[in-house]
Design a protein around this motif. Structure first.
Motif, PDB file in Angstrom:
ATOM      1  N   TYR A 190       0.818  -1.203   0.000  1.00 17.26           N
ATOM      2  CA  TYR A 190       0.000   0.000   0.000  1.00 17.26           C
ATOM      3  C   TYR A 190       0.854   1.256   0.000  1.00 17.26           C
ATOM      4  O   TYR A 190       1.976   1.269   0.501  1.00 17.26           O
ATOM      5  N   LEU A 191       0.264   2.326  -0.555  1.00 17.22           N
ATOM      6  CA  LEU A 191       0.803   3.672  -0.445  1.00 17.22           C
ATOM      7  C   LEU A 191      -0.065   4.437   0.537  1.00 17.22           C
ATOM      8  O   LEU A 191      -1.278   4.213   0.602  1.00 17.22           O
ATOM      9  N   GLN A 192       0.525   5.349   1.275  1.00 16.30           N
ATOM     10  CA  GLN A 192      -0.279   6.214   2.135  1.00 16.30           C
ATOM     11  C   GLN A 192      -0.948   7.257   1.255  1.00 16.30           C
ATOM     12  O   GLN A 192      -0.361   7.750   0.292  1.00 16.30           O
ATOM     13  N   THR A 193      -2.189   7.595   1.586  1.00 11.30           N
ATOM     14  CA  THR A 193      -2.941   8.526   0.741  1.00 11.30           C
ATOM     15  C   THR A 193      -2.320   9.918   0.719  1.00 11.30           C
ATOM     16  O   THR A 193      -2.499  10.643  -0.256  1.00 11.30           O
ATOM     17  N   ASN A 194      -1.578  10.284   1.768  1.00 13.25           N
ATOM     18  CA  ASN A 194      -0.952  11.606   1.763  1.00 13.25           C
ATOM     19  C   ASN A 194       0.228  11.683   0.790  1.00 13.25           C
ATOM     20  O   ASN A 194       0.773  12.763   0.565  1.00 13.25           O
ATOM     21  N   GLN A 195       0.632  10.570   0.203  1.00 10.28           N
ATOM     22  CA  GLN A 195       1.709  10.546  -0.786  1.00 10.28           C
ATOM     23  C   GLN A 195       1.197  10.633  -2.225  1.00 10.28           C
ATOM     24  O   GLN A 195       1.984  10.789  -3.153  1.00 10.28           O
ATOM     25  N   LEU A 196      -0.113  10.556  -2.408  1.00 14.27           N
ATOM     26  CA  LEU A 196      -0.659  10.450  -3.758  1.00 14.27           C
ATOM     27  C   LEU A 196      -0.350  11.666  -4.622  1.00 14.27           C
ATOM     28  O   LEU A 196      -0.009  11.515  -5.803  1.00 14.27           O
ATOM     29  N   ASN A 197      -0.440  12.872  -4.068  1.00 11.73           N
ATOM     30  CA  ASN A 197      -0.128  14.068  -4.857  1.00 11.73           C
ATOM     31  C   ASN A 197       1.312  14.050  -5.337  1.00 11.73           C
ATOM     32  O   ASN A 197       1.594  14.384  -6.490  1.00 11.73           O
ATOM     33  N   ASP A 198       2.218  13.653  -4.454  1.00 12.64           N
ATOM     34  CA  ASP A 198       3.630  13.592  -4.837  1.00 12.64           C
ATOM     35  C   ASP A 198       3.861  12.530  -5.914  1.00 12.64           C
ATOM     36  O   ASP A 198       4.619  12.755  -6.861  1.00 12.64           O
ATOM     37  N   VAL A 199       3.208  11.385  -5.773  1.00 11.43           N
ATOM     38  CA  VAL A 199       3.375  10.317  -6.768  1.00 11.43           C
ATOM     39  C   VAL A 199       2.841  10.780  -8.125  1.00 11.43           C
ATOM     40  O   VAL A 199       3.460  10.524  -9.162  1.00 11.43           O
ATOM     41  N   GLU A 200       1.705  11.488  -8.124  1.00 11.53           N
ATOM     42  CA  GLU A 200       1.160  12.007  -9.381  1.00 11.53           C
ATOM     43  C   GLU A 200       2.133  12.989 -10.026  1.00 11.53           C
ATOM     44  O   GLU A 200       2.328  12.975 -11.250  1.00 11.53           O
ATOM     45  N   LYS A 201       2.764  13.846  -9.225  1.00 11.93           N
ATOM     46  CA  LYS A 201       3.757  14.785  -9.765  1.00 11.93           C
ATOM     47  C   LYS A 201       4.944  14.029 -10.347  1.00 11.93           C
ATOM     48  O   LYS A 201       5.453  14.382 -11.411  1.00 11.93           O
ATOM     49  N   MET A 202       5.395  12.997  -9.642  1.00 12.04           N
ATOM     50  CA  MET A 202       6.529  12.217 -10.114  1.00 12.04           C
ATOM     51  C   MET A 202       6.187  11.481 -11.405  1.00 12.04           C
ATOM     52  O   MET A 202       7.030  11.344 -12.292  1.00 12.04           O
ATOM     53  N   MET A 203       4.927  11.025 -11.514  1.00 11.79           N
ATOM     54  CA  MET A 203       4.490  10.374 -12.750  1.00 11.79           C
ATOM     55  C   MET A 203       4.559  11.351 -13.921  1.00 11.79           C
ATOM     56  O   MET A 203       5.025  10.993 -15.008  1.00 11.79           O
ATOM     57  N   ARG A 204       4.098  12.581 -13.704  1.00 10.04           N
ATOM     58  CA  ARG A 204       4.148  13.578 -14.772  1.00 10.04           C
ATOM     59  C   ARG A 204       5.594  13.910 -15.151  1.00 10.04           C
ATOM     60  O   ARG A 204       5.919  14.050 -16.335  1.00 10.04           O
ATOM     61  N   LEU A 205       6.463  14.032 -14.154  1.00 11.32           N
ATOM     62  CA  LEU A 205       7.875  14.296 -14.444  1.00 11.32           C
ATOM     63  C   LEU A 205       8.477  13.167 -15.284  1.00 11.32           C
ATOM     64  O   LEU A 205       9.208  13.405 -16.243  1.00 11.32           O
ATOM     65  N   HIS A 206       8.161  11.940 -14.907  1.00 18.17           N
ATOM     66  CA  HIS A 206       8.766  10.789 -15.568  1.00 18.17           C
ATOM     67  C   HIS A 206       8.161  10.530 -16.955  1.00 18.17           C
ATOM     68  O   HIS A 206       8.898  10.365 -17.930  1.00 18.17           O
ATOM     69  N   TYR A 207       6.841  10.493 -17.026  1.00 19.44           N
ATOM     70  CA  TYR A 207       6.200  10.094 -18.278  1.00 19.44           C
ATOM     71  C   TYR A 207       5.984  11.255 -19.240  1.00 19.44           C
ATOM     72  O   TYR A 207       6.098  11.077 -20.453  1.00 19.44           O
ATOM     73  N   ASP A 208       5.674  12.437 -18.750  1.00 17.74           N
ATOM     74  CA  ASP A 208       5.420  13.571 -19.643  1.00 17.74           C
ATOM     75  C   ASP A 208       6.706  14.297 -20.037  1.00 17.74           C
ATOM     76  O   ASP A 208       6.844  14.749 -21.171  1.00 17.74           O
ATOM     77  N   LEU A 209       7.642  14.419 -19.093  1.00 21.53           N
ATOM     78  CA  LEU A 209       8.877  15.161 -19.353  1.00 21.53           C
ATOM     79  C   LEU A 209      10.099  14.264 -19.555  1.00 21.53           C
ATOM     80  O   LEU A 209      11.209  14.754 -19.732  1.00 21.53           O
ATOM     81  N   ASP A 210       9.902  12.944 -19.481  1.00 23.67           N
ATOM     82  CA  ASP A 210      10.984  11.958 -19.668  1.00 23.67           C
ATOM     83  C   ASP A 210      12.168  12.177 -18.736  1.00 23.67           C
ATOM     84  O   ASP A 210      13.325  12.058 -19.125  1.00 23.67           O
ATOM     85  N   ILE A 211      11.881  12.510 -17.483  1.00 25.71           N
ATOM     86  CA  ILE A 211      12.935  12.670 -16.481  1.00 25.71           C
ATOM     87  C   ILE A 211      13.150  11.321 -15.802  1.00 25.71           C
ATOM     88  O   ILE A 211      12.192  10.678 -15.365  1.00 25.71           O
ATOM     89  N   ASN A 212      14.407  10.903 -15.716  1.00 26.37           N
ATOM     90  CA  ASN A 212      14.698   9.602 -15.117  1.00 26.37           C
ATOM     91  C   ASN A 212      14.579   9.684 -13.588  1.00 26.37           C
ATOM     92  O   ASN A 212      14.368  10.747 -13.012  1.00 26.37           O
ATOM     93  N   PHE A 213      14.706   8.542 -12.941  1.00 26.06           N
ATOM     94  CA  PHE A 213      14.498   8.477 -11.493  1.00 26.06           C
ATOM     95  C   PHE A 213      15.551   9.259 -10.719  1.00 26.06           C
ATOM     96  O   PHE A 213      15.248   9.833  -9.678  1.00 26.06           O
ATOM     97  N   GLU A 214      16.777   9.310 -11.232  1.00 30.11           N
ATOM     98  CA  GLU A 214      17.802  10.111 -10.579  1.00 30.11           C
ATOM     99  C   GLU A 214      17.425  11.590 -10.626  1.00 30.11           C
ATOM    100  O   GLU A 214      17.605  12.324  -9.660  1.00 30.11           O
ATOM    101  N   GLY A 215      16.876  12.025 -11.758  1.00 27.38           N
ATOM    102  CA  GLY A 215      16.437  13.407 -11.891  1.00 27.38           C
ATOM    103  C   GLY A 215      15.262  13.725 -10.977  1.00 27.38           C
ATOM    104  O   GLY A 215      15.208  14.792 -10.362  1.00 27.38           O
ATOM    105  N   ILE A 216      14.322  12.796 -10.893  1.00 31.81           N
ATOM    106  CA  ILE A 216      13.171  12.982 -10.003  1.00 31.81           C
ATOM    107  C   ILE A 216      13.645  13.090  -8.561  1.00 31.81           C
ATOM    108  O   ILE A 216      13.181  13.945  -7.804  1.00 31.81           O
ATOM    109  N   ASP A 217      14.597  12.240  -8.193  1.00 29.49           N
ATOM    110  CA  ASP A 217      15.154  12.275  -6.834  1.00 29.49           C
ATOM    111  C   ASP A 217      15.791  13.635  -6.560  1.00 29.49           C
ATOM    112  O   ASP A 217      15.546  14.253  -5.519  1.00 29.49           O
ATOM    113  N   ALA A 218      16.581  14.132  -7.491  1.00 30.79           N
ATOM    114  CA  ALA A 218      17.233  15.436  -7.313  1.00 30.79           C
ATOM    115  C   ALA A 218      16.199  16.553  -7.227  1.00 30.79           C
ATOM    116  O   ALA A 218      16.295  17.430  -6.358  1.00 30.79           O
ATOM    117  N   ILE A 219      15.215  16.531  -8.096  1.00 27.97           N
ATOM    118  CA  ILE A 219      14.173  17.567  -8.103  1.00 27.97           C
ATOM    119  C   ILE A 219      13.423  17.577  -6.783  1.00 27.97           C
ATOM    120  O   ILE A 219      13.195  18.641  -6.189  1.00 27.97           O
TER     121      ILE A 219
END
Length: 98
Positions: A42-71
């Motif tokens: 399970y994910l905690q519901t208070n993390q959902l907004n952050d996960v959605e942002k990370m999804m957009r960074l990764h899938y829409d902007l093609d930022i890798n996981f290292e970049g997401i971590d830095a951001i």
């Protein structure tokens, strides 16, 4: 275990059409915290907004996981500094009124 503040990772991934490996990769970079129970993860519901942002960074902007971590680390630092500035402004206003 009470799951009112949790959402199943498989349910989340099905609804958002993302692979479970994406969430697992986020956990490897310590960007999300996964709660494990005997039936599911399970994910905690208070993390959902952050996960959605990370999804957009990764899938829409093609930022890798290292970049997401830095951001996200930089964003946390900015939020911390903004909170500190607010606190200092409040203290300054208090002393200016004396």
């Amino acid at each position: 275990m009470e799951t009112t503040q949790l959402i199943s990772i498989t349910q989340f991934c099905t609804n958002y059409n993302v692979p479970v490996s994406f969430i697992n990769a986020l956990e490897e970079y310590e960007l999300v915290e996964i709660t494990i129970s005997e039936s599911d993860n399970y994910l905690q519901t208070n993390q959902l907004n952050d996960v959605e942002k990370m999804m957009r960074l990764h899938y829409d902007l093609d930022i890798n996981f290292e970049g997401i971590d830095a951001i996200y680390n930089l964003l946390k630092q900015v939020e911390s500094l903004q909170a500190e500035i607010t606190t200092l402004k409040n203290k300054l206003n208090f002393y200016e009124k004396l």
